[in-house]
Structures are given as structure tokens and as C-alpha cells.
Design an enzyme around this catalytic site. Structure first.
Site, PDB file in Angstrom:
ATOM      1  N   ASP A  45      16.890  34.841  79.409  1.00 40.76           N
ATOM      2  CA  ASP A  45      16.079  33.738  79.950  1.00 40.76           C
ATOM      3  C   ASP A  45      16.856  32.418  79.981  1.00 40.76           C
ATOM      4  O   ASP A  45      16.506  31.523  80.759  1.00 40.76           O
ATOM      5  CB  ASP A  45      14.823  33.530  79.083  1.00 40.76           C
ATOM      6  CG  ASP A  45      13.735  34.562  79.369  1.00 40.76           C
ATOM      7  OD1 ASP A  45      14.039  35.600  79.979  1.00 40.76           O
ATOM      8  OD2 ASP A  45      12.582  34.328  78.951  1.00 40.76           O
ATOM      9  N   HIS A  75      -1.020  66.687  95.120  1.00 40.55           N
ATOM     10  CA  HIS A  75      -2.361  66.303  95.570  1.00 40.55           C
ATOM     11  C   HIS A  75      -3.375  66.626  94.484  1.00 40.55           C
ATOM     12  O   HIS A  75      -3.281  67.690  93.886  1.00 40.55           O
ATOM     13  CB  HIS A  75      -2.736  67.063  96.851  1.00 40.55           C
ATOM     14  CG  HIS A  75      -4.145  66.783  97.295  1.00 40.55           C
ATOM     15  ND1 HIS A  75      -4.502  65.576  97.877  1.00 40.55           N
ATOM     16  CD2 HIS A  75      -5.281  67.526  97.198  1.00 40.55           C
ATOM     17  CE1 HIS A  75      -5.804  65.608  98.133  1.00 40.55           C
ATOM     18  NE2 HIS A  75      -6.298  66.771  97.730  1.00 40.55           N
ATOM     19  N   GLY A 102      17.309  32.018  75.248  1.00 43.57           N
ATOM     20  CA  GLY A 102      15.940  32.250  75.715  1.00 43.57           C
ATOM     21  C   GLY A 102      15.307  31.043  76.386  1.00 43.57           C
ATOM     22  O   GLY A 102      15.994  30.144  76.880  1.00 43.57           O
TER      23      GLY A 102
HETATM   24  C1  LIG Z   1       3.673  36.004  77.199  1.00 42.00           C
HETATM   25  C2  LIG Z   1       4.899  36.694  77.746  1.00 42.00           C
HETATM   26  C3  LIG Z   1       4.794  37.986  78.216  1.00 42.00           C
HETATM   27  C4  LIG Z   1       5.915  38.634  78.717  1.00 42.00           C
HETATM   28  N1  LIG Z   1       5.761  39.910  79.179  1.00 42.00           N
HETATM   29  C5  LIG Z   1       6.829  40.546  79.694  1.00 42.00           C
HETATM   30  C6  LIG Z   1       6.700  41.873  80.159  1.00 42.00           C
HETATM   31  O1  LIG Z   1       5.624  42.470  80.107  1.00 42.00           O
HETATM   32  N2  LIG Z   1       7.793  42.478  80.677  1.00 42.00           N
HETATM   33  C7  LIG Z   1       8.986  41.835  80.772  1.00 42.00           C
HETATM   34  O2  LIG Z   1       9.964  42.428  81.282  1.00 42.00           O
HETATM   35  N3  LIG Z   1       9.145  40.570  80.320  1.00 42.00           N
HETATM   36  C8  LIG Z   1       8.092  39.919  79.774  1.00 42.00           C
HETATM   37  N4  LIG Z   1       8.246  38.651  79.304  1.00 42.00           N
HETATM   38  C9  LIG Z   1       9.576  38.019  79.397  1.00 42.00           C
HETATM   39  C10 LIG Z   1      10.494  38.488  78.245  1.00 42.00           C
HETATM   40  O3  LIG Z   1       9.796  38.358  77.028  1.00 42.00           O
HETATM   41  C11 LIG Z   1      11.765  37.645  78.227  1.00 42.00           C
HETATM   42  O4  LIG Z   1      12.395  37.726  79.492  1.00 42.00           O
HETATM   43  C12 LIG Z   1      12.752  38.116  77.175  1.00 42.00           C
HETATM   44  O5  LIG Z   1      12.120  38.239  75.938  1.00 42.00           O
HETATM   45  C13 LIG Z   1      13.929  37.126  77.068  1.00 42.00           C
HETATM   46  O6  LIG Z   1      14.825  37.524  76.065  1.00 42.00           O
HETATM   47  P1  LIG Z   1      16.014  36.556  75.615  1.00 42.00           P
HETATM   48  O7  LIG Z   1      16.903  37.337  74.722  1.00 42.00           O
HETATM   49  O8  LIG Z   1      16.598  35.894  76.784  1.00 42.00           O
HETATM   50  O9  LIG Z   1      15.321  35.393  74.773  1.00 42.00           O
HETATM   51  P2  LIG Z   1      14.582  35.374  73.305  1.00 42.00           P
HETATM   52  O10 LIG Z   1      14.075  36.712  72.891  1.00 42.00           O
HETATM   53  O11 LIG Z   1      13.647  34.249  73.404  1.00 42.00           O
HETATM   54  O12 LIG Z   1      15.785  35.002  72.344  1.00 42.00           O
HETATM   55  C14 LIG Z   1      16.368  33.736  72.272  1.00 42.00           C
HETATM   56  C15 LIG Z   1      16.660  33.404  70.827  1.00 42.00           C
HETATM   57  O13 LIG Z   1      17.531  32.276  70.775  1.00 42.00           O
HETATM   58  C16 LIG Z   1      17.164  31.473  69.662  1.00 42.00           C
HETATM   59  N5  LIG Z   1      17.729  30.131  69.899  1.00 42.00           N
HETATM   60  C17 LIG Z   1      17.379  29.240  70.855  1.00 42.00           C
HETATM   61  N6  LIG Z   1      18.173  28.142  70.787  1.00 42.00           N
HETATM   62  C18 LIG Z   1      19.034  28.349  69.759  1.00 42.00           C
HETATM   63  C19 LIG Z   1      20.109  27.601  69.192  1.00 42.00           C
HETATM   64  N7  LIG Z   1      20.477  26.418  69.698  1.00 42.00           N
HETATM   65  N8  LIG Z   1      20.769  28.109  68.131  1.00 42.00           N
HETATM   66  C20 LIG Z   1      20.446  29.326  67.619  1.00 42.00           C
HETATM   67  N9  LIG Z   1      19.460  30.084  68.132  1.00 42.00           N
HETATM   68  C21 LIG Z   1      18.760  29.620  69.187  1.00 42.00           C
HETATM   69  C22 LIG Z   1      15.648  31.550  69.675  1.00 42.00           C
HETATM   70  O14 LIG Z   1      15.114  31.201  68.400  1.00 42.00           O
HETATM   71  C23 LIG Z   1      15.406  33.014  70.035  1.00 42.00           C
HETATM   72  O15 LIG Z   1      15.296  33.832  68.899  1.00 42.00           O
HETATM   73  C24 LIG Z   1       7.166  37.977  78.753  1.00 42.00           C
HETATM   74  C25 LIG Z   1       7.286  36.674  78.250  1.00 42.00           C
HETATM   75  C26 LIG Z   1       6.167  36.040  77.746  1.00 42.00           C
HETATM   76  C27 LIG Z   1       6.313  34.648  77.186  1.00 42.00           C
END
Ligand SMILES: Cc1cc2nc3c(=O)[nH]c(=O)nc-3n(C[C@H](O)[C@H](O)[C@H](O)COP(=O)(O)OP(=O)(O)OC[C@H]3O[C@@H](n4cnc5c(N)ncnc54)[C@H](O)[C@@H]3O)c2cc1C
Ligand SMILES: NC(=O)c1ccc[n+]([C@@H]2O[C@H](COP(=O)([O-])OP(=O)(O)OC[C@H]3O[C@@H](n4cnc5c(N)ncnc54)[C@H](O)[C@@H]3O)[C@@H](O)[C@H]2O)c1
Length: 480
Positions: free
Chosen positions: A310, A445, A142
């Protein structure tokens, strides 16, 4: 040190990691999902869901004010900040609980809690006390907010999105840095909930908008609600007794100082790869230290390492994180048989009001792809029938098509129901429809989609394919 050997290790139990886990599990039982923070995902905990909950409260407050337009008065509108935030948190907690519920159904042997780092290309060390030897590794760690140094002068009044959802009450005022997606969504919602908001940007951008005409329209519209300078000149940020004092250049007024309760940093996000000792992974990195990877396979170079969500800093959106988790999971599971996975037409929606949507190629990408041989169709929603009926007649839609082939290439919208119009457009782009084929589809419409039809007709005319749209179109009702 405790040792474990698995076929696949997944770092991060967010959306990408959980989807990857479910795919890998179909192919091997020797898998571990490592989470270093809290279960529940960024989306449910501090992202998509709580932000949309805050926006829903703001929409309701705004809709009540809009009642006057229809001669329907709600009387004095009171916003109870404590109750607004209580609902945000309690609904958020339900979403988080349902994610945690799913994680808890994963067998214990497949779950590990702790922060993972690379010790070598096939070895991870978790919290310094467990060594995981893995045939393949998926990085799904993420991202986190990226806060420029000078904003830290706001000290304890500096907040990021995560903090807002923990507020017990709404503050009186917030300075928002970054008119990107998060800044616009949260800033406008706070403003509509009665918080004094001022927004500061750099470089002129407004959300993800690339089309200058749409950007200018959106900028003008937001400025009618709260001051938004997309290219501000901030001189000083200082923690003062009453909150945060911000000194900035303000047009003819010159240097101006305004004090706010909080400073919200919404200045972009950075991928969580810096805490991974990624230099030990044996993969090629870009200039910023992020792994180079193939977006169709999610594979890093020719290695056994994959990167999804991400963490790869490519398309930081929920549905993309899920797609990437699926592709990375399939490929890590069936490695060395690595295949190209389905990537969909780009689609993004910003939940402001009016909403912003981007679909397919941006105007600059269309220009490059078509070597300048493209046309634009446009509709304003100011006089669009359905939009006027419901009092949402603000906004613009611009659609792009290729000369010769007549293919629909992409679109940008700032307007009513953009979340829905954007889906129709993305589905059309993915099916590679021509503008003529899109116009062959039924339109009811009176609906907002009639505005889309007007834009498509304008585009077909500009592509020299269709006739000029008729004044007061006879096959459609009034105000299309
Ligand atoms: C305020 C906000 C609003 C958003 N709104 C939208 C929306 O409306 N629509 C949309 O499509 N997207 C939205 N997004 C984006 C979306 O939330 C992200 O793109 C998505 O959640 C990313 O998922 P992920 O699995 O990549 O990361 P995450 O869900 O962040 O998961 C990553 C995980 O890895 C863990 N981690 C990190 N490093 C390590 C490590 N070294 N060892 C073990 N674990 C680790 C973290 O603790 C976390 O749990 C929004 C984001 C934000 C911040
Ligand atoms: N509705 C959605 O789908 C949704 C909602 C929220 C977040 N997201 C995802 O999260 C990602 C991150 O969102 P974000 O808003 O943090 O990033 P962003 O990249 O969208 O916006 C960051 C903004 O901060 C500005 N900025 C940078 N440095 C600054 C400074 N020093 N002062 C003032 N402004 C500065 C940038 O110019 C930009 O406008 C988005 O790209 C999006 O993919 C999606």
C-alpha cells in the site's frame, strides 16, 4: 547512538514487508525488519479479515430473512450485537495471533521495533536512538485512513474501520462517508445487522465500478437496502448531544438534518510515506510526495531503494502487496541484479451482496487499448437458472473483447458468486485466451457459470465471431 550495518533494511512488518523479508533472507543473513506499530498486519488486524467476519454475520442474518422466499421460516430473527462483535474480535485475534507467531519465528537479530526515518539514502534512524546503515532499503509502510477535515466536526463520534472492530455492541445508526470498497462492505454489513445506515459519496462513484451500466444497476440495488447518494451535498456535520447531526440536500425535501450515533469515514486511504523523512532518501518524488517507482521491479528510479504494498499507492490489495513484497525482496537481495517480476492480471472483489468484481482492463482502458475496436457481451442474472434457484438472481456481468483478435480483455460484474466467476475470468485473461477458447471450456448444469457462458456467447456474436445465441439454447438447460 547505537549503530547497525545490514545488507537490507525493510521498513514495515505488514504483508509486503514480511514477504520481502522471507525472500531477502534466502540471499543474506544481514537483514533487519523494522516495525513501528503492532505486529499482525493491517489485513488481519483491521482489514480483510475482521471486515469479512462482520460481513459473514450480516450474510447469515440476511440469509435467514431470505428463508421466507423458500417457505422456510426461522421465526423471529434476533441479532445479538454483543455476540456478533465478540465473534468478530475472537476470530480476528486468532488470525492476528497466527501472523505474530510467524514473526516470532524470525531470529531476534532480524527484528527491530521502532519508527524508522531516512537520515540519508543509506541511513535510517529508528526511534531516534538506533542508526541502521543499509546497502538496500525496502519501504513497506502500508497506508492509513484519509479523513477530510470537515468530518472531524463529528469529534468523538468519528470512526474509521479500525475502530469498528473494537465496538463491544452494534450501534443504532451510522452515517457512512465514502461509498468506496470499505464503505460499501462495512455499510451494507451494518445495515443487514439492523443498524440504520445512510451513505454519502462525492463525484458519483460506487465502489471500484467503471462501467456505467453496472454502476447504475448496483446503485439502484444498494438503494433498495439503505439510502446511498453517490454525489451528495452535505452542508454540515455537527456533534450534538445524541450523536452526529448531518445536514444534507435531499432531493425535493431540500435541506434535511438526520442524526446518527457515529460517522464512519471510509473516504480512501493514504500511503504512510509522509512520516519517513523521504526527502532525505535521494529519490525522485511525485506531486503528492510519493516515490516514483517501476511497478515491474518496485525500484525507485535507479536507486537501491524499493517500495512495496500500500505504501506505493498503486494496487492496495492483499495479493498485490504479497507479490510486490516478493519482487522487492528478490531485487533488494540480489541488487544490483534487478529483474522484472511477475505481475498478474488485475483482479479485485468487493464482498458486498451481490458482490462486485473487476478483472483485467476496465472498459475505458479497453477502449483506449483497442482504439475503440472492442465489443461488450452481457448477461443479466435475473433469469439465470441457478441464480433463481438459490434466490440470488440479481446482477449483471459485462465482458469485453477485442475485434479482430477475439481476445478477452476484461470484465466487470455485480452479481452472485462474483468472487468465483472473477477468478475464471482473470485466469483466462492471464492465459490470453480468446472468447472462442473460453467457450470451448466445460460448463456444468445448473451453475452460475452458465451465466458467464451466455455473456461470452453474446460477446462473440458482437465481435462477429460466433452465431447469435439461440433463444432457449438447446445444448444447455433451462434458465441459462
Ligand atoms: C477494512 C479493510 C478491508 C480490506 N479488505 C481487503 C480484502 O478483502 N482483500 C484485499 O485484497 N485487500 C483488502 N484490504 C487491503 C489490504 O489489507 C492491504 O492492501 C494490505 O494489508 C497492505 O499490506 P502492506 O504490507 O502494504 O501494509 P500493512 O499491513 O499496513 O503494513 C505496513 C506496516 O508498516 C508499519 N510502518 C509504517 N510506517 C512505519 C515506519 N516509519 N517505521 C516502521 N514501521 C512502519 C505499520 O505499522 C505496519 O505494520 C483491506 C483493507 C482495509 C483497511
Ligand atoms: N474487498 C477488498 O478487496 C477490499 C476491501 C476493503 C478495502 N480494500 C482496499 O482498500 C482501499 C481503500 O478503500 P477505501 O474504501 O477507503 O477507498 P476507495 O478509494 O475505494 O473509496 C473511497 C470513497 O470515498 C469517496 N470520498 C472521498 N472523499 C469523500 C467525501 N469527502 N465525502 C464522501 N465521500 C468521499 C470516494 O469518492 C470513494 O468513493 C481500496 O481501494 C481497496 O484497494 C479492498
Amino acid at each position: 547512538m547505537e549503530k547497525r550495518t545490514v545488507d537490507v533494511a525493510i521498513i514495515g512488518a505488514g504483508t509486503a514487508g514480511m514477504v520481502a523479508y522471507q525472500r531477502v533472507r534466502k540471499l543474506t543473513d544481514k537483514v533487519v525488519l523494522i516495525e513501528g506499530g503492532h505486529y499482525g498486519t493491517t489485513c488481519a488486524r483491521v482489514g480483510c479479515m475482521p471486515s469479512k467476519l462482520l460481513i459473514a454475520a450480516a450474510d447469515n442474518a440476511h440469509q435467514m430473512q431470505l428463508g421466507e422466499l423458500f417457505g422456510v421460516s426461522a421465526g423471529d430473527i434476533r441479532i445479538d450485537g454483543k455476540r456478533v462483535m465478540e465473534r468478530v474480535r475472537s476470530e480476528r485475534d486468532r488470525f492476528v495471533a497466527s501472523v505474530i507467531d510467524s514473526v516470532e519465528k524470525f531470529p531476534d537479530a532480524h527484528r527491530m521495533e521502532g519508527h524508522a526515518r531516512f537520515a540519508s539514502p543509506n541511513r535510517l534512524v529508528v526511534d531516534g536512538n538506533v542508526e541502521v546503515e543499509a546497502g538496500r532499503i525496502i519501504i513497506a509502510t502500508g497506508s492509513r485512513p484519509n479523513v477530510p477535515g470537515f468530518l472531524k466536526d463529528a469529534k468523538d463520534r468519528l470512526v474509521v474501520n479500525d475502530d469498528i472492530f473494537e465496538w463491544q455492541d452494534l450501534p443504532d445508526s451510522v452515517a457512512v462517508f465514502g461509498p468506496g470498497v470499505i464503505g460499501l462492505e462495512l455499510g451494507q454489513a451494518l445495515s443487514r445487522l439492523g443498524v440504520r445506515v445512510r451513505m454519502f459519496g462525492v463525484g458519483g462513484s460506487v465502489g471500484p465500478i467503471q462501467d456505467e451500466t453496472i454502476r447504475n444497476y448496483a446503485l439502484k440495488t444498494f438503494n433498495e437496502e439503505f439510502p446511498l447518494d453517490p454525489d451528495s451535498d452535505v452542508k454540515k456535520v455537527e456533534r450534538v448531544e445524541e450523536g452526529v447531526a448531518i445536514t444534507f440536500e435531499s432531493g425535493n425535501a431540500g435541506a434535511t438534518t438526520e442524526t446518527f450515533d457515529y460517522l464512519l469515514a471510509a473516504t480512501g486511504r493514504r500511503p504512510n510515506v509522509d512520516g519517513l523523512d523521504i526527502q532525505n532518501a535521494g529519490i525522485e518524488l511525485d506531486k503528492k510526495g510519493g516515490p516514483l517507482f517501476d511497478p515491474h521491479t518496485l525500484r525507485c528510479g535507479q536507486s537501491h531503494i524499493f517500495i512495496a504494498g500500500d505504501a506505493n499507492n498503486s494496487l492496495p490489495l492483499l495479493h498485490e502487496a504479497a507479490d510486490e513484497g516478493r519482487i522487492a525482496g528478490d531485487n533488494a537481495g540480489s541488487y544490483p541484479d534487478v529483474r522484472t517480476g511477475l505481475r498478474r492480471t488485475p483482479l479485485a472483489v468487493v464482498f458486498t451482496d451481490p458482490q462486485i468484481a473487476t478483472v483485467g482492463l476496465t472498459i475505458h482502458q479497453v477502449d483506449e487499448r483497442c482504439r475503440g475496436c472492442f465489443a461488450v457481451g452481457e448477461v443479466s442474472f435475473e433469469d439465470q437458472g441457478r441464480s433463481r434457484v438459490i434466490g440470488k438472481n440479481r446482477g449483471l456481468l459485462r465482458v469485453y473483447g477485442e475485434h479482430g483478435s477475439g481476445l478477452f480483455m476484461g470484465a466487470e460484474m455485480f452479481g452472485p458468486a462474483a468472487e468465483h466467476i472473477a477468478h475464471l475470468l482473470a485466469w483466462s485473461a492471464q492465459r490470453r485466451l480468446t472468447v472462442t477458447e473460453m467457450l470451448e471450456m466445460p460448463f456444468y448444469h445448473p451453475v452460475i457459470e452458465e451465466g458467464l457462458r451466455t455473456a461470452l456467447k453474446d460477446l462473440n456474436r458482437n465481435l462477429s465471431i460466433g452465431p447469435a445465441p439461440e433463444e432457449g439454447c438447446t445444448d444447455c438447460g433451462p434458465g441459462v
